[in-house]
Each structure stands twice: as C-alpha cells, then as structure tokens.
Motif scaffolding. Structure first.
Motif, PDB file in Angstrom:
ATOM      1  N   ASP A  55     -10.686  38.199  15.882  1.00 41.34           N
ATOM      2  CA  ASP A  55     -10.476  37.172  17.318  1.00 41.34           C
ATOM      3  C   ASP A  55     -11.276  36.272  17.295  1.00 41.34           C
ATOM      4  O   ASP A  55     -11.129  34.890  18.270  1.00 41.34           O
ATOM      5  CB  ASP A  55      -9.976  38.462  18.511  1.00 41.34           C
ATOM      6  CG  ASP A  55      -8.703  39.442  18.317  1.00 41.34           C
ATOM      7  OD1 ASP A  55      -7.867  39.225  17.081  1.00 41.34           O
ATOM      8  OD2 ASP A  55      -8.573  40.106  18.798  1.00 41.34           O
ATOM      9  N   LEU A  62     -14.143  36.434  18.149  1.00 39.30           N
ATOM     10  CA  LEU A  62     -15.337  36.879  19.172  1.00 39.30           C
ATOM     11  C   LEU A  62     -16.663  37.890  18.733  1.00 39.30           C
ATOM     12  O   LEU A  62     -16.702  38.285  18.299  1.00 39.30           O
ATOM     13  CB  LEU A  62     -14.718  37.418  20.321  1.00 39.30           C
ATOM     14  CG  LEU A  62     -13.398  36.640  20.833  1.00 39.30           C
ATOM     15  CD1 LEU A  62     -12.242  37.468  22.006  1.00 39.30           C
ATOM     16  CD2 LEU A  62     -13.598  35.211  21.549  1.00 39.30           C
ATOM     17  N   ASP A  66     -17.887  33.442  21.921  1.00 38.47           N
ATOM     18  CA  ASP A  66     -16.561  32.338  20.733  1.00 38.47           C
ATOM     19  C   ASP A  66     -16.656  31.502  19.779  1.00 38.47           C
ATOM     20  O   ASP A  66     -17.534  30.704  19.604  1.00 38.47           O
ATOM     21  CB  ASP A  66     -15.476  30.994  21.485  1.00 38.47           C
ATOM     22  CG  ASP A  66     -14.678  30.698  20.926  1.00 38.47           C
ATOM     23  OD1 ASP A  66     -13.912  30.808  19.266  1.00 38.47           O
ATOM     24  OD2 ASP A  66     -12.983  30.585  21.620  1.00 38.47           O
ATOM     25  N   ILE A  89     -18.786  32.611  26.172  1.00 37.82           N
ATOM     26  CA  ILE A  89     -18.022  32.337  26.916  1.00 37.82           C
ATOM     27  C   ILE A  89     -17.421  33.584  28.187  1.00 37.82           C
ATOM     28  O   ILE A  89     -18.676  34.582  27.486  1.00 37.82           O
ATOM     29  CB  ILE A  89     -16.252  32.425  25.997  1.00 37.82           C
ATOM     30  CG1 ILE A  89     -16.603  33.572  25.449  1.00 37.82           C
ATOM     31  CG2 ILE A  89     -15.758  31.349  25.245  1.00 37.82           C
ATOM     32  CD1 ILE A  89     -15.123  34.324  24.382  1.00 37.82           C
ATOM     33  N   ASN A 117     -15.782  30.729  16.600  1.00 35.51           N
ATOM     34  CA  ASN A 117     -15.115  29.488  16.420  1.00 35.51           C
ATOM     35  C   ASN A 117     -16.093  28.515  16.509  1.00 35.51           C
ATOM     36  O   ASN A 117     -15.497  27.170  16.587  1.00 35.51           O
ATOM     37  CB  ASN A 117     -13.463  29.628  16.404  1.00 35.51           C
ATOM     38  CG  ASN A 117     -12.909  30.774  15.593  1.00 35.51           C
ATOM     39  OD1 ASN A 117     -13.293  31.554  14.526  1.00 35.51           O
ATOM     40  ND2 ASN A 117     -12.462  31.810  16.693  1.00 35.51           N
ATOM     41  N   ARG A 118     -15.881  28.302  17.982  1.00 41.62           N
ATOM     42  CA  ARG A 118     -15.853  27.219  18.390  1.00 41.62           C
ATOM     43  C   ARG A 118     -17.924  26.972  19.077  1.00 41.62           C
ATOM     44  O   ARG A 118     -17.912  25.902  19.264  1.00 41.62           O
ATOM     45  CB  ARG A 118     -15.283  27.256  20.280  1.00 41.62           C
ATOM     46  CG  ARG A 118     -13.756  26.802  20.024  1.00 41.62           C
ATOM     47  CD  ARG A 118     -13.079  26.395  21.136  1.00 41.62           C
ATOM     48  NE  ARG A 118     -13.515  27.211  22.139  1.00 41.62           N
ATOM     49  CZ  ARG A 118     -13.845  27.612  23.395  1.00 41.62           C
ATOM     50  NH1 ARG A 118     -12.702  26.079  23.668  1.00 41.62           N
ATOM     51  NH2 ARG A 118     -14.558  28.421  24.678  1.00 41.62           N
TER      52      ARG A 118
END
Length: 150
Positions: free
Chosen positions: A53, A55, A116, A123, A118-119
């Motif tokens: 996902d 994460l 996160d 988070i 991907n970013r």
C-alpha cells in the motif's frame, strides 16, 4: 494480546566479527532492526501488506551506547519495547545483552516515523499499526532478571 516487550535471540556468527576481533558496531544496529521487525510481526503488524500500500515505518534517528564487546559464538538477547508514541512516530528502546555473564552490551533508542513511501511524507499512524503497539513506560528487567521468556 500485545506483549510489553520482545526478545530476539541471536548467536554471533563468525562473519559478524571485524578486524578488531569483536562484533562490528553496525551489527548491533542490524540486530535492533530485526528485533523491531519481529516484535511488530508478533503483535500482528503486516509489514508486507503495508508496503504494498506504499506505507511503512522508517528510522528518523538512532542513539547507541556501546558498553561491552560481543564475540563470535556469544548467545545474545536483544530485548525491545516501546515507551512512547504519538500520532506520527514511536520511540523504541533496546537492550543488547549477553545473559551468560549478565552483561548489557549496548543500549539503543530509535525513533520510528510512519511514512507514505510514495509521497515521502510522514503520516498519521494508521489504526492497524496502532493496534500492534503496546506502550511499556517502565523499562523491562534485563533478561536474566525475569523468569518469563517472551
């Protein structure tokens, strides 16, 4: 039910010995990472699913105090626990010990941040990860001081 602390058992291998004839300092760090991974897995955290996902937990910082050297063949216990956490991170502590002579080899603290991937941003820790955290505010005893083998 979560456990307040977790013990990783490890036997020092010959390939963990450095030119000074003791365990290289990076190995202590590796053992703490393994202990954190195994403790989280034992409490139900599915790191592989989180990774799919995008994460996961990443290290923000380590603090290591070396107190004695580990040698080839030593039977070690790396005891870990989480004394605090907040919305985005948790603190994890470790004792790297040699129970045979009741020696604490290192004391380690790591700040883990939930990210996160991907970013590349911290988070809020999701409920599934929170469920795998049990706070142990009071440090557990050294492995030789208790009779409950976790």
């Amino acid at each position: 039910m979560p456990h307040a602390f977790f013990d990783l058992h490890h036997t020092v291998a010959d390939d963990e010995i450095d030119a000074q004839q003791h365990v290289h300092n990076l190995r202590y760090l590796q053992w703490t990472l393994w202990a954190a991974r195994d403790h989280s897995a034992a409490e139900g955290w599915d790191a592989a699913a989180a990774l799919k996902d995008g994460l996961g937990w990443v290290v923000r910082g380590h603090d290591i105090t070396y107190r004695a050297a580990a040698l080839a063949g030593d039977e070690l216990i790396i005891r870990t626990w989480i004394p605090t956490w907040n919305r985005y991170s948790c603190q994890r502590h470790y004792l790297v010990t040699r129970p045979a002579d009741q020696t604490v080899l290192a004391k380690v603290q790591t700040r883990w941040v939930f990210v996160d991937l991907n970013r590349h941003r911290a988070i809020e820790i999701p409920p599934a990860a929170v469920a795998a955290i049990q706070v142990c505010e009071t440090p557990p005893p050294a492995p030789w001081a208790d009779s409950d083998d976790t």
